[in-house]
Design an enzyme around this catalytic site. Structure first.
Site, short mmCIF file in Angstrom:
data_model
loop_
_atom_site.label_atom_id
_atom_site.label_comp_id
_atom_site.label_asym_id
_atom_site.label_seq_id
_atom_site.Cartn_x
_atom_site.Cartn_y
_atom_site.Cartn_z
N HIS A 258 0.34 -0.95 -0.13
CA HIS A 258 0.40 0.15 -0.25
C HIS A 258 1.28 1.31 -0.29
CE1 HIS A 258 -4.00 3.04 1.56
NE2 HIS A 258 -2.88 3.14 1.61
N GLU A 259 2.11 1.54 1.00
CA GLU A 259 2.60 2.54 1.18
C GLU A 259 3.15 3.09 -0.20
OE1 GLU A 259 2.21 4.80 3.10
OE2 GLU A 259 0.41 3.30 4.43
N HIS A 262 2.24 4.70 -2.63
CA HIS A 262 1.88 5.81 -2.55
C HIS A 262 2.93 6.43 -3.28
CE1 HIS A 262 -1.53 7.01 -0.56
NE2 HIS A 262 -1.67 6.30 0.64
N GLU A 288 -4.70 7.94 -3.37
CA GLU A 288 -5.32 6.67 -2.57
C GLU A 288 -5.46 5.68 -3.37
OE1 GLU A 288 -5.74 4.98 0.46
OE2 GLU A 288 -4.86 6.09 0.31
#
Length: 493
Positions: A258-259, A262, A288
């Site tokens: 997830h990170e 980003h 996101e």
């Protein structure tokens, strides 16, 4: 030099200082000694004072007046758009208020962490009350004379061009269908639960490999551990954090992916935009969309989890899962739980919609901080069917309100909506994608996202960049179709 050249030289220094301020926040979350919190609050307030002074510098207005936009190219006009918007917003907020918010929210973060550890909302409530009061004051200053509400003014910091009414309509279409699908899944036979103890050092080794497989450049990034995973920075210094749990390696792996989504967005922006307003993600919703499509549509796909199954066997030996199909079902298991960041794809947005409604009520004054815990618990039980057992699993679980991020939460679900649209378009463009993912090769998917979304940085407006990538305006239908197809297959409903 022209007025535009002067303006951009000044702006590059402001962008560089903002990166330094961001690094203070990263340090606070990762390696800062606990006793340094009061001093760090003063340091961050001082940095915010410097940045605020630069953002309202009267020369900016003079430069903007002297520049003829028609003489600029698309990049130049986009830079002007961002600089003018930031200047106008900063000019509305008194410098003393901006510094006070920075000082109070820096200290509030530590107060929240202590209250969360002690499961004591009452210990945090007075501080949160102060934060909310300050953010209402800021929102009122930003909204004054513009015919918009305080919450709409807050949203502009995270998703320019989106109003609360737009989100309310979109979320209103999502919520009943998500609840209906959730009810059907809960009545079906569930996949097994992952069991065992998974060495945390081995988790970190595999998580580093996952980050590289998703294109994270560790020559301009690093992976550290924090209580709440996050990504920080842009350009040539983009850092992420993750966390480990010996009983739940998926928390580590998918927090990391997830990170990385980003971070890959920031690393993928055209290098020509470095230290300019275009050199960072255009909005939190678009940001996101990258983290969620990396984590879910790619990272939790049947093809990619087949590869991850083999990697976990190499890292941990026989960990009690028979085959790739079973592993895929376990990875995507819909489970009861309190924590938003640990929620499965199906239930995640219900967690966000709860926060969206509560924070709007806080900002409008319809809900007081003294009543927040009870309101949270009542709404959670209504949405999920069971009671919150303690504050750290409820109203104290997220850091966002303590640091003043009012208006941030809805961008998580907006990002999921964008990700649904992008995934639909990406699958059309890359019909053989699953064959690559089955080998752990995400380069076609991440390359498509880099070329269609990430490289543009702030060149286009948020909805515009998604529309250009997808060939149509974004809406909730692709996300719902994806979720319905996926969970109907996993749960045989």
């Amino acid at each position: 030099m022209t007025a535009y050249d002067d303006l951009m030289a000044f702006q590059r220094e402001t962008e560089a200082l903002a990166q330094v301020a961001g690094r203070l926040g990263w340090d606070q979350e990762t390696v800062m000694p606990r006793g340094a919190a009061p001093q760090r609050g003063e340091e961050m307030a001082a940095m915010e004072s410097v940045l605020h002074a630069r953002r309202v510098d009267p020369r900016i207005a003079d430069w903007l007046t002297a520049i003829e936009p028609s003489n600029l190219d698309d990049v130049g006009r986009a830079n002007l758009r961002h600089i003018k918007r930031d200047h106008d917003r900063a000019a509305r907020v008194p410098a003393e208020l901006a510094a006070r918010i920075a000082r109070v929210t820096s200290a509030a973060q530590g107060t929240w962490a202590e209250a969360r550890a002690a499961d004591d909302f009452a210990a945090f409530a007075p501080t949160l009350d102060e934060v909310i009061a300050l953010k209402r004051e800021e929102g009122a200053a930003l909204a004054e004379g513009r015919g918009i509400g305080i919450y709409d003014a807050m949203l502009e910091d995270y998703e320019p061009g989106t109003a609360a009414a737009d989100l309310e309509a979109m979320f209103g279409a999502l919520r009943p269908k998500l609840s209906e699908l959730r009810a059907a899944v809960r009545e079906a036979e569930a996949p097994p639960v992952l069991e065992g103890v998974f060495d945390e050092a081995a988790q970190m080794a595999l998580t580093s490999k996952l980050a590289r497989h998703f294109g994270y450049d560790l020559t301009t990034g690093r992976i550290d551990k924090a209580v709440h995973p996050f990504s920080s920075g842009s350009g040539l210094d983009v850092r992420i954090t993750t966390r480990t749990n010996a009983l739940d390696p998926f928390n580590c792996f998918y927090s990391t992916v997830h990170e990385v989504g980003h971070a890959a967005y920031e690393q993928g922006i055209d290098s020509a935009y470095l230290l300019t307003p275009l050199g960072r993600g255009v909005s939190m919703g678009v940001h996101e969309s990258q983290s969620r499509i990396y984590e879910n549509q790619i990272g939790r796909s049947r093809a990619f989890t087949g590869w991850l199954f083999g990697e976990m066997k190499d890292a941990f030996g026989d960990f009690g899962v028979a085959d790739e199909d079973t592993f895929y079902r376990i990875v995507n298991r819909v489970s009861d739980g309190f924590i938003r960041t640990e929620a499965d794809e199906l239930q995640y947005n219900l967690h966000v919609l709860l926060r969206f409604d509560l924070e709007r009520a806080l900002m409008s004054g319809d809900l007081q901080v003294s009543d927040l815990e009870a309101a949270w618990n009542d709404r959670f039980e209504a949405d999920f069917g069971y009671k919150v057992d303690r504050p750290s699993n409820g109203v104290l679980q997220d850091v966002h309100w303590s640091v003043g991020l009012l208006g941030y939460f809805p961008t998580y679900t907006l990002g999921n909506v964008y990700a649904g649209c992008l995934h639909e378009a990406m699958r059309v463009a890359l019909p053989d994608l699953d064959a690559d993912l089955a080998r752990g090769d995400t380069s076609a998917a991440t390359g498509w996202l880099r070329n269609n979304v990430q490289k543009h940085g702030g060149l286009y407006a948020p909805r515009e960049v998604i529309a250009k990538a997808c060939g149509q305006e974004p809406g909730e239908a692709p996300l719902l179709a994806y979720l319905e197809k996926k969970f109907a297959q996993i749960y045989d409903i």
